[in-house]
Design a protein around this motif. Structure first.
Motif, PDB file in Angstrom:
ATOM      1  N   ALA A 111       0.664   3.993  -2.440  1.00  0.00           N
ATOM      2  CA  ALA A 111      -0.016   5.702  -2.398  1.00  0.00           C
ATOM      3  C   ALA A 111       1.134   6.473  -2.677  1.00  0.00           C
TER       4      ALA A 111
ATOM      5  N   PRO B 199      -5.275   5.714   2.457  1.00  0.00           N
ATOM      6  CA  PRO B 199      -5.271   6.992   1.111  1.00  0.00           C
ATOM      7  C   PRO B 199      -5.983   7.993   1.236  1.00  0.00           C
TER       8      PRO B 199
ATOM      9  N   SER C 289      -9.875  11.544  -7.562  1.00  0.00           N
ATOM     10  CA  SER C 289     -10.038  10.338  -6.595  1.00  0.00           C
ATOM     11  C   SER C 289     -11.052   9.626  -7.371  1.00  0.00           C
TER      12      SER C 289
ATOM     13  N   LEU D 223       0.219  -1.358   0.270  1.00  0.00           N
ATOM     14  CA  LEU D 223       0.053   0.035   0.169  1.00  0.00           C
ATOM     15  C   LEU D 223       0.537   0.918  -0.092  1.00  0.00           C
TER      16      LEU D 223
ATOM     17  N   LEU E 233      -4.783  10.612   3.370  1.00  0.00           N
ATOM     18  CA  LEU E 233      -3.055  11.084   2.388  1.00  0.00           C
ATOM     19  C   LEU E 233      -4.522  12.011   1.395  1.00  0.00           C
TER      20      LEU E 233
ATOM     21  N   TRP F 110      -6.191   7.054  -5.340  1.00  0.00           N
ATOM     22  CA  TRP F 110      -5.844   6.865  -3.878  1.00  0.00           C
ATOM     23  C   TRP F 110      -7.550   6.321  -4.339  1.00  0.00           C
TER      24      TRP F 110
END
Length: 515
Positions: free
Chosen positions: A285, A474, A434, A281, A477, A452
């Motif tokens: 990411a 994610p 996203s 991950l 983030l 993401w």
């Protein structure tokens, strides 16, 4: 800059009449000192920086020639094929240069700090890692050094502006000095700057930051092998990365989970755990950050360019040109932005243009068109205001070309407003991109490339399980990056227009509109 003790009116007058090259030649020591350190910093990571620049150049070449091919294809198939031939040659040449740049050793490469290794027994030392250290320790050292390097590089670039300001700038003072001074005292804006630098470093140095590579772990896992200690056989075994991924899935069921800051059964360290398909991950990411920020930057540059050209042209000429610009902007605004993005995603499925930036280039163009009216309205007022000033009329009366007048006398006045609104608009691009990747079905970034939104989609059914990290990290983030971008925009607004600072929501909105 502030006059030093040795400055005299004669010195300042002579400096104002000289060119930058002449000023550096007259006092070369500060420039040489700064340049020596800057050159050293660039040499340490020359291969990575050169490869990144060549990648950007390759994308631009493919994008420009692709648009030309689409336009010429409507009139002549032969001309379109000729453009594609030029594109293929140029792209191949840049690919060769990029491969050469990748082969140049750098201080922070995984060749210097390898973190992929294996043990020969239950408690034996690690083989193949840096100094025989544990993979987690090596990864932490490399990631720390990357951010230390990025912080030093950012500071030294800012220091370069200070050297220019202190030793080589003609003017003793400019409005930018007050902007920088106010930004130094703006804690919320400084938080935004730190967040932006953290994510910018993540995007630029993604290959070095990840515990593994995208090619090895995500794109071509069955083209790479790894060695690991098998507790059942008591020996070192070899397997494909794809098979190791298959047995390292995080699905929140019993022991089917590789969580945050943990190892899988193959001795691979995963700072953020693994995805539902067993891929790392963290690597997913950081490369998602590179893709998302590249698309956001490209779209905001396009929208800003259109907004600046349209606002200054319509403010300078007014009349019919201003009316046409208003009609075009209103026409674009009348089209639902999400609908346009969905149409672009579906209409160009399978087209070679959709392969540029993993499907993100077309979205960047669409985002640029969608954001253009908003940015244009934000800078149209200042452009109209400055166009009525006496110095603009004086420039016209002296026969100065309109393009020169816009560039020298209007652009410096309009640019600060554009920076404020552009910095506050990037977050919307990242969220929308996203969301498209979250929806999938041909939308957003093409799989298996990291995005993401796709990670959040993969982990949405496991939020309440031990595999919570798949969607949560994610998502966080995105939240932190967008918050940092908005904080940076707020700080920039308050630094440029101090009257807007500290007011309520209405006052802040009014201040932002005014400057």
């Amino acid at each position: 800059m502030c006059a030093t003790v040795t400055d005299t009116p004669t010195d300042r007058s002579r400096r104002e009449e000289s060119t930058l090259r002449e000023r550096i030649a007259a006092n070369p020591r500060p420039a040489l000192q700064w340049s020596a350190v800057a050159l050293l910093l660039l040499v340490l990571e020359f291969g990575a920086l050169a490869a990144g620049l060549l990648l950007v150049a390759d994308v631009l070449v493919v994008a420009v020639t692709g648009l030309v091919e689409v336009v010429l294809g409507a009139f002549s198939d032969g001309a379109a094929e000729a453009v594609l031939g030029v594109q293929s040659s140029a792209s191949g040449f840049l690919d060769g240069l990029r491969s050469t740049a990748h082969s140049v050793p750098t201080l922070l490469s995984r060749d210097v700090f390898p973190n992929q290794g294996y043990q020969t027994g239950p408690s034996s030392a690690w083989e193949g890692t840096f100094l025989g250290l544990q993979p987690a320790v090596v990864w932490a050292v490399r990631a720390t050094l990357v951010y230390v390097y990025a912080a030093v590089l950012a500071y030294w670039l800012f220091r370069g502006w200070g050297v220019f300001r202190e030793h080589y700038r003609q003017a003793d003072w400019t409005p930018r000095d007050d902007v920088v001074d106010r930004l130094r005292d703006h804690r919320w804006g400084q938080f935004g700057i730190v967040v932006v630098l953290v994510f910018l470093t993540m995007a630029l140095f993604a290959p070095a930051l990840g515990p593994t590579t995208v090619d090895r772990n995500i794109e071509s896992p069955y083209s790479h092998e790894l060695q690991y200690y098998d507790a059942e056989s008591g020996s070192v075994e070899t397997t494909y990365v794809g098979d190791a991924n298959f047995n390292s899935k995080s699905k929140g069921q019993g022991d089917q989970n590789v969580g945050v800051m943990s190892y899988d059964d193959y001795g691979r360290f995963h700072p953020f755990g693994t995805l539902t398909n067993g891929r790392d991950l963290f690597t997913f990411a950081v490369m998602g950050a590179r893709i998302s920020m590249s698309i956001a930057a490209l779209s905001i540059v396009l929208a800003s360019f259109l907004a600046v050209v349209a606002s200054m042209t319509s403010a300078y000429y007014k009349g019919l040109i201003d009316l046409v610009t208003i009609l075009v902007a209103d026409g674009i605004t009348s089209i639902p932005g999400l609908l346009l993005l969905l149409m672009v995603g579906m209409a160009f499925q399978g087209h070679w243009l959709a392969a540029i930036l993993h499907g993100g280039f077309l979205y960047a163009l669409a985002f640029g068109v969608i954001m253009f009216p908003g940015l244009w309205r934000a800078v149209r007022g200042p452009a109209l205001q400055v166009s009525e000033e006496e110095w603009i009329d004086a420039a016209k009366s002296f026969g100065q070309r309109p393009r020169t007048t816009m560039r020298k006398h209007m652009l410096p006045y309009v640019l600060p407003y554009l920076l404020i609104y552009a910095s506050m608009s990037i977050g919307g691009v990242i969220i929308t991109l996203s969301a498209l990747s979250f929806l999938g079905n041909g939308l957003g970034i093409d799989p298996p490339n990291p995005a993401w939104g796709r990670a959040i989609s993969m982990g949405r059914n496991y939020v309440s399980t031990q595999s919570w990290h798949i969607a949560f990290i994610p998502g966080m983030l995105i939240v932190v990056l967008v918050t940092g971008l908005n904080a940076f925009g707020d700080g920039l607004r308050d630094a440029i227009d101090p009257e807007s600072e500290g007011g309520g929501e209405e006052e802040a909105a009014a201040g932002g509109a005014a400057g």
